[in-house]
Design a protein around this motif. Structure first.
Motif, PDB file in Angstrom:
ATOM      1  N   THR A   1      -5.132  14.009 -11.083  1.00  0.00           N
ATOM      2  CA  THR A   1      -5.914  14.768 -10.120  1.00  0.00           C
ATOM      3  C   THR A   1      -6.252  16.174 -10.625  1.00  0.00           C
ATOM      4  OG1 THR A   1      -3.923  15.521  -9.014  1.00  0.00           O
ATOM      5  CG2 THR A   1      -4.963  13.513  -8.155  1.00  0.00           C
ATOM      6  N   GLU A   2      -5.699  16.550 -11.787  1.00  0.00           N
ATOM      7  CA  GLU A   2      -6.032  17.858 -12.337  1.00  0.00           C
ATOM      8  C   GLU A   2      -7.415  17.822 -12.976  1.00  0.00           C
ATOM      9  OE1 GLU A   2      -3.079  19.647 -14.795  1.00  0.00           O
ATOM     10  OE2 GLU A   2      -1.465  18.655 -13.707  1.00  0.00           O
ATOM     11  N   ALA A   3      -7.988  18.981 -13.236  1.00  0.00           N
ATOM     12  CA  ALA A   3      -9.328  19.074 -13.820  1.00  0.00           C
ATOM     13  C   ALA A   3      -9.344  18.647 -15.278  1.00  0.00           C
ATOM     14  CB  ALA A   3      -9.851  20.503 -13.697  1.00  0.00           C
ATOM     15  N   SER A   4      -8.186  18.710 -15.966  1.00  0.00           N
ATOM     16  CA  SER A   4      -8.124  18.312 -17.369  1.00  0.00           C
ATOM     17  C   SER A   4      -6.724  17.799 -17.689  1.00  0.00           C
ATOM     18  CB  SER A   4      -8.468  19.496 -18.276  1.00  0.00           C
ATOM     19  OG  SER A   4      -7.488  20.500 -18.184  1.00  0.00           O
ATOM     20  N   TYR A   5      -6.617  17.141 -18.846  1.00  0.00           N
ATOM     21  CA  TYR A   5      -5.305  16.664 -19.286  1.00  0.00           C
ATOM     22  C   TYR A   5      -5.206  16.813 -20.801  1.00  0.00           C
ATOM     23  CZ  TYR A   5      -7.970  12.394 -20.235  1.00  0.00           C
ATOM     24  OH  TYR A   5      -8.905  11.496 -20.686  1.00  0.00           O
ATOM     25  N   GLY A   6      -4.015  17.047 -21.293  1.00  0.00           N
ATOM     26  CA  GLY A   6      -3.782  17.254 -22.718  1.00  0.00           C
ATOM     27  C   GLY A   6      -3.840  15.951 -23.506  1.00  0.00           C
ATOM     28  N   ILE A   7      -4.186  16.077 -24.775  1.00  0.00           N
ATOM     29  CA  ILE A   7      -4.207  14.918 -25.666  1.00  0.00           C
ATOM     30  C   ILE A   7      -3.441  15.259 -26.941  1.00  0.00           C
ATOM     31  CG2 ILE A   7      -6.351  13.930 -24.801  1.00  0.00           C
ATOM     32  CD1 ILE A   7      -7.792  15.207 -27.201  1.00  0.00           C
ATOM     33  N   VAL A  57      -8.759  17.309 -22.363  1.00  0.00           N
ATOM     34  CA  VAL A  57      -9.932  16.539 -21.966  1.00  0.00           C
ATOM     35  C   VAL A  57     -10.297  16.929 -20.545  1.00  0.00           C
ATOM     36  CG1 VAL A  57     -10.804  14.213 -21.467  1.00  0.00           C
ATOM     37  CG2 VAL A  57      -9.345  14.610 -23.459  1.00  0.00           C
ATOM     38  N   MET A  58     -11.575  17.218 -20.338  1.00  0.00           N
ATOM     39  CA  MET A  58     -12.044  17.541 -18.987  1.00  0.00           C
ATOM     40  C   MET A  58     -12.339  16.228 -18.262  1.00  0.00           C
ATOM     41  SD  MET A  58     -14.531  20.726 -19.970  1.00  0.00           S
ATOM     42  CE  MET A  58     -15.175  20.880 -18.327  1.00  0.00           C
ATOM     43  N   ARG A  59     -11.778  16.073 -17.083  1.00  0.00           N
ATOM     44  CA  ARG A  59     -12.029  14.872 -16.283  1.00  0.00           C
ATOM     45  C   ARG A  59     -13.465  14.885 -15.755  1.00  0.00           C
ATOM     46  NH1 ARG A  59      -7.598  11.896 -15.107  1.00  0.00           N
ATOM     47  NH2 ARG A  59      -5.611  12.954 -15.150  1.00  0.00           N
ATOM     48  N   ASP A  60     -13.983  13.710 -15.535  1.00  0.00           N
ATOM     49  CA  ASP A  60     -15.293  13.537 -14.897  1.00  0.00           C
ATOM     50  C   ASP A  60     -16.453  14.112 -15.681  1.00  0.00           C
ATOM     51  OD1 ASP A  60     -13.966  12.282 -12.761  1.00  0.00           O
ATOM     52  OD2 ASP A  60     -13.633  14.204 -11.776  1.00  0.00           O
ATOM     53  N   PHE A  61     -16.260  14.345 -16.978  1.00  0.00           N
ATOM     54  CA  PHE A  61     -17.346  14.756 -17.859  1.00  0.00           C
ATOM     55  C   PHE A  61     -17.322  13.826 -19.063  1.00  0.00           C
ATOM     56  CE2 PHE A  61     -16.477  18.577 -15.502  1.00  0.00           C
ATOM     57  CZ  PHE A  61     -17.737  19.130 -15.301  1.00  0.00           C
ATOM     58  N   TYR A  62     -18.459  13.506 -19.571  1.00  0.00           N
ATOM     59  CA  TYR A  62     -18.482  12.691 -20.777  1.00  0.00           C
ATOM     60  C   TYR A  62     -19.732  13.011 -21.583  1.00  0.00           C
ATOM     61  CZ  TYR A  62     -21.790   9.675 -18.338  1.00  0.00           C
ATOM     62  OH  TYR A  62     -22.865   9.198 -17.657  1.00  0.00           O
ATOM     63  N   LEU A  63     -19.681  12.615 -22.824  1.00  0.00           N
ATOM     64  CA  LEU A  63     -20.755  12.844 -23.777  1.00  0.00           C
ATOM     65  C   LEU A  63     -20.710  11.682 -24.753  1.00  0.00           C
ATOM     66  CD1 LEU A  63     -22.733  15.035 -25.034  1.00  0.00           C
ATOM     67  CD2 LEU A  63     -20.761  15.759 -26.360  1.00  0.00           C
ATOM     68  N   PHE A  64     -21.839  11.263 -25.234  1.00  0.00           N
ATOM     69  CA  PHE A  64     -21.822  10.220 -26.251  1.00  0.00           C
ATOM     70  C   PHE A  64     -22.771  10.593 -27.367  1.00  0.00           C
ATOM     71  CE2 PHE A  64     -25.185   8.945 -23.406  1.00  0.00           C
ATOM     72  CZ  PHE A  64     -26.180   8.487 -24.247  1.00  0.00           C
ATOM     73  N   HIS A  65     -22.529  10.001 -28.506  1.00  0.00           N
ATOM     74  CA  HIS A  65     -23.312  10.258 -29.708  1.00  0.00           C
ATOM     75  C   HIS A  65     -24.129   9.009 -30.012  1.00  0.00           C
ATOM     76  CE1 HIS A  65     -23.984  10.529 -34.093  1.00  0.00           C
ATOM     77  NE2 HIS A  65     -24.073  11.817 -33.839  1.00  0.00           N
TER      78      HIS A  65
END
Length: 115
Positions: A1-7, A57-65
């Motif tokens: 539920t946090e805005a981001s999580y560590g990797i 990693v920011m939750r609910d955001f994504y990007l693709f190449h």
């Protein structure tokens, strides 16, 4: 539920990164001798790990190449040049971060460059 999580860091990992200008003094610059394809981005991520900077990693955001034609017609030649440049990179980070040759990430670099 946090805005981001560590990797956890992984060698040869090349995520897209958003950073803060406020961290400019802490974030290492790209090693300037690599050219084109290979080594440039993932060397920087490895250096981030050695410097102690953690990625999130920011939750609910994504990007693709999108897949595209290579910009480098002779990738092998470019990789050979970058392997030579990597020797200088390894000497540089060895001194800057007080690494020892038993460091697991250092060993990955050694295998790529010399074996």
């Amino acid at each position: 539920t946090e805005a981001s999580y560590g990797i956890a860091h992984e060698h040869r990992f090349e995520p897209y990164v958003i950073g803060s200008r406020n961290m400019r003094k802490e974030v290492p610059l790209f090693y300037p001798y690599f050219r084109g394809f290979g080594f440039d981005k993932y060397s920087w991520y490895d250096e981030l790990a050695w410097s102690g900077i953690k990625l999130r990693v920011m939750r609910d955001f994504y990007l693709f190449h999108a897949k595209h034609e290579s910009s480098y017609p002779n990738r092998q030649e470019l990789l050979d040049v970058n392997r030579e440049c990597a020797q200088g990179f390894m000497r540089d980070v060895l001194g800057r971060y007080g690494l020892q040759e038993g460091d697991p990430l250092w060993n990955e670099w050694f295998k790529e460059i010399y074996l």
